[in-house]
Design an enzyme around this catalytic site. Structure first.
Site, PDB file in Angstrom:
ATOM      1  N   HIS A  15     -44.367 -36.109 -49.531  1.00 43.68           N
ATOM      2  CA  HIS A  15     -45.052 -35.682 -50.622  1.00 43.68           C
ATOM      3  C   HIS A  15     -44.672 -34.148 -50.693  1.00 43.68           C
ATOM      4  O   HIS A  15     -44.859 -33.660 -51.879  1.00 43.68           O
ATOM      5  CB  HIS A  15     -46.648 -35.992 -50.734  1.00 43.68           C
ATOM      6  CG  HIS A  15     -47.192 -34.996 -49.362  1.00 43.68           C
ATOM      7  ND1 HIS A  15     -47.583 -35.109 -48.261  1.00 43.68           N
ATOM      8  CD2 HIS A  15     -47.722 -33.649 -49.762  1.00 43.68           C
ATOM      9  CE1 HIS A  15     -48.044 -34.103 -47.785  1.00 43.68           C
ATOM     10  NE2 HIS A  15     -48.356 -33.134 -48.664  1.00 43.68           N
TER      11      HIS A  15
HETATM   12  C1  UD1 Z   1     -51.771 -31.205 -51.869  1.00 40.21           C
HETATM   13  C2  UD1 Z   1     -51.504 -30.020 -50.981  1.00 40.21           C
HETATM   14  C3  UD1 Z   1     -50.614 -30.323 -49.999  1.00 40.21           C
HETATM   15  C4  UD1 Z   1     -51.420 -31.394 -49.325  1.00 40.21           C
HETATM   16  C5  UD1 Z   1     -51.341 -32.708 -49.982  1.00 40.21           C
HETATM   17  C6  UD1 Z   1     -51.839 -33.810 -49.474  1.00 40.21           C
HETATM   18  C7  UD1 Z   1     -51.452 -27.787 -52.255  1.00 40.21           C
HETATM   19  C8  UD1 Z   1     -50.624 -26.708 -52.897  1.00 40.21           C
HETATM   20  N1  UD1 Z   1     -50.707 -28.999 -51.774  1.00 40.21           N
HETATM   21  O1  UD1 Z   1     -50.445 -31.430 -52.526  1.00 40.21           O
HETATM   22  O2  UD1 Z   1     -50.732 -29.072 -49.085  1.00 40.21           O
HETATM   23  O3  UD1 Z   1     -50.588 -31.644 -48.000  1.00 40.21           O
HETATM   24  O4  UD1 Z   1     -52.298 -32.152 -51.027  1.00 40.21           O
HETATM   25  O5  UD1 Z   1     -52.026 -34.812 -50.362  1.00 40.21           O
HETATM   26  O6  UD1 Z   1     -52.829 -27.737 -52.277  1.00 40.21           O
HETATM   27  N2  UD1 Z   1     -52.033 -36.726 -58.166  1.00 40.21           N
HETATM   28  C9  UD1 Z   1     -52.274 -38.013 -58.744  1.00 40.21           C
HETATM   29  N3  UD1 Z   1     -53.831 -38.511 -58.252  1.00 40.21           N
HETATM   30  C10 UD1 Z   1     -54.599 -37.643 -57.382  1.00 40.21           C
HETATM   31  C11 UD1 Z   1     -54.063 -36.137 -56.957  1.00 40.21           C
HETATM   32  C12 UD1 Z   1     -52.699 -35.958 -57.499  1.00 40.21           C
HETATM   33  O7  UD1 Z   1     -51.727 -38.780 -59.413  1.00 40.21           O
HETATM   34  O8  UD1 Z   1     -55.515 -38.117 -56.954  1.00 40.21           O
HETATM   35  C13 UD1 Z   1     -50.777 -36.176 -58.653  1.00 40.21           C
HETATM   36  C14 UD1 Z   1     -51.071 -35.262 -59.763  1.00 40.21           C
HETATM   37  O9  UD1 Z   1     -50.194 -35.542 -60.949  1.00 40.21           O
HETATM   38  C15 UD1 Z   1     -50.293 -34.003 -59.311  1.00 40.21           C
HETATM   39  C16 UD1 Z   1     -49.424 -34.366 -58.226  1.00 40.21           C
HETATM   40  O10 UD1 Z   1     -50.019 -35.658 -57.717  1.00 40.21           O
HETATM   41  O11 UD1 Z   1     -49.627 -33.277 -60.127  1.00 40.21           O
HETATM   42  C17 UD1 Z   1     -49.602 -33.443 -56.947  1.00 40.21           C
HETATM   43  O12 UD1 Z   1     -50.898 -33.145 -56.620  1.00 40.21           O
HETATM   44  P1  UD1 Z   1     -51.393 -31.687 -56.043  1.00 40.21           P
HETATM   45  O13 UD1 Z   1     -52.972 -31.640 -55.852  1.00 40.21           O
HETATM   46  O14 UD1 Z   1     -50.860 -30.547 -57.035  1.00 40.21           O
HETATM   47  O15 UD1 Z   1     -50.566 -31.511 -55.019  1.00 40.21           O
HETATM   48  P2  UD1 Z   1     -50.137 -32.574 -53.622  1.00 40.21           P
HETATM   49  O16 UD1 Z   1     -48.644 -32.792 -53.690  1.00 40.21           O
HETATM   50  O17 UD1 Z   1     -51.193 -33.705 -53.638  1.00 40.21           O
END
Ligand code: UD1
Length: 391
Positions: free
Chosen positions: A207
């Site tokens: 991820h």
């Molecule tokens: C975040 C953390 C990362 C951690 C990871 C675990 C930061 C900078 N990154 O990354 O260190 O290893 O979490 O998973 O904080 N999304 C969904 N559903 C959700 C959550 C997210 O669809 O419940 C999608 C959103 O569209 C978002 C993308 O996933 O744009 C990424 O989510 P985000 O919280 O920005 O970062 P992660 O890649 O999850």
């Protein structure tokens, strides 16, 4: 009473929050607890399932900050968590790991002069292109109490000029959760559900933006997974970020349409631990999984150029292989031919980290708790005197 605000928001935070919450709860006359969920992760499979499985209560505050660019997400969380901090006036904010929720809570708390404890402090990849590395450095600079998982973390902090009096080596709190729930995870039927056998599959998670937001790297990953799938079945629970990128970019059919690659939605804790424990190899770019495989004694190939968890390489089962197809395939072949895996569990990864943290917090707040008790006692005495006078 010492009021503690526990702030969490993304999937890896919940495994770290749970043991500390339950340990603090053993001292109801000392600590009053509030859980703040920032809402950085909001899907059932990325958040709620962990509260359910760990038996955590509903968060006292749910901030619904959601996704966005780094600045948007961090800013949204800061604005919302600041309101809670102003109204709750906690004696301390406790934050976990290195996600944007951690950074936002630390920035908000430090401007309000609320003492901060950072659990999982001091880890460094020395790679500032990782958003998490920036979060780590800022959080450790500002936090008052730095709870670390290993000696390397202490050294990193000391090299950055942080006062040793703020650093406490307590071990790895994720291992508390792992050790406690392992018997329950063993009962998971996920292997049957997926139609796979113990030790006969590679478990994959990916991820990191550097891997899955970059088209060139996504193609290289497809190549790596296809080559690995020729040797062994692959189970790939897909993170929402990765799914979006795979689907938006012509589908990477090498991954999506490979009969030997089984894709699933993100899994709950018990199923995922069961899959890790029985995997032949785990390939990942996650941080926590490097640690869990080390504890479980399962070979881990980290598909990144570096790791902030170097103890998993020096002591554990982890090898940092970047996206080097040749290296990855030769390691898979090596393990297939019963290649040796030497490892030891890092110091203090023993399931008692939360206990150590709470002991330190009780010492830290002993005087304040005494003063508050005294004030409470005096107010009750006043009430009795007043009652006697008026009667
Ligand atoms: C975040 C953390 C990362 C951690 C990871 C675990 C930061 C900078 N990154 O990354 O260190 O290893 O979490 O998973 O904080 N999304 C969904 N559903 C959700 C959550 C997210 O669809 O419940 C999608 C959103 O569209 C978002 C993308 O996933 O744009 C990424 O989510 P985000 O919280 O920005 O970062 P992660 O890649 O999850």
């Amino acid at each position: 009473m010492i009021k503690i605000l526990l702030v969490a928001g993304a999937r890896p935070d919940f495994m770290k929050l749970a043991p500390l919450y339950f340990e603090l709860r053993k001292y109801p006359s000392v600590f009053s607890l509030r859980i703040v969920h920032t809402g950085q992760h909001y899907d059932y499979a990325m958040s709620r399932v962990f509260f359910d499985q760990f038996g955590l209560p509903e968060p006292h505050f749910f901030l619904e900050a959601g996704s966005g660019s780094h600045a948007q997400q961090t800013g949204n969380i800061m604005i919302r968590v600041e309101d809670i901090m102003r109204s709750e006036k906690p004696n301390m904010a406790v934050v976990f790991g290195d996600v944007n929720s951690t950074l936002a809570a630390v920035l908000a708390a430090s401007k309000l002069c609320i003492p901060i404890a950072h659990v999982e402090a001091g880890l460094r990849s020395h790679d500032r292109s990782m958003p998490e590395e920036i979060n780590r450095v800022v959080c450790d600079t500002l936090a008052d109490m730095l709870f670390t998982t290993c000696d390397d973390a202490n050294l990193n902090l000391i090299k950055e000029g942080i006062d040793v009096g703020r650093i406490f080596l307590v071990g790895n709190i994720m291992i508390d959760t792992l050790k406690y729930f392992l018997p329950q995870a063993e009962k998971s039927r996920v292997l049957d559900k997926l139609g796979i056998d113990e030790g006969k599959y590679i478990l994959v998670t990916l991820h990191r933006p550097s891997n899955v937001d970059n088209l060139e790297n996504l193609d290289r990953l497809a190549e790596i997974l296809s080559a690995a799938a020729e040797r062994c079945k692959i189970i790939f629970p897909i993170h929402p970020r990765t799914r979006k990128n795979l689907e938006n970019n012509g589908g990477n059919s090498a991954i999506l349409n490979n009969r030997n690659i089984i894709l699933t939605d993100p899994l709950g804790y018990f199923d995922f631990i069961k899959l890790q424990k029985n995997a032949f190899i785990v390939m990942t770019d996650s941080g926590g999984i490097q640690e869990e495989t080390t504890y479980l004694g399962v070979p881990c190939l980290t598909l990144r150029k570096n790791t902030e968890r170097s103890v998993t390489v020096t002591d554990g089962t982890n090898k940092v292989v970047a996206l080097n197809l040749k290296k990855i395939i030769s390691l898979i072949d090596y393990y297939m031919q019963d290649g040796v895996l030497s490892r030891r569990r890092p110091f203090l990864w023993d399931g008692q980290t939360a206990e150590r943290i709470v002991r330190i917090l009780r010492e830290r707040f002993a005087d304040e708790a005494k003063k508050e008790d005294e004030a409470e006692r005096l107010t009750s005495t006043d009430k009795i005197v007043l009652k006697n006078i008026t009667e």
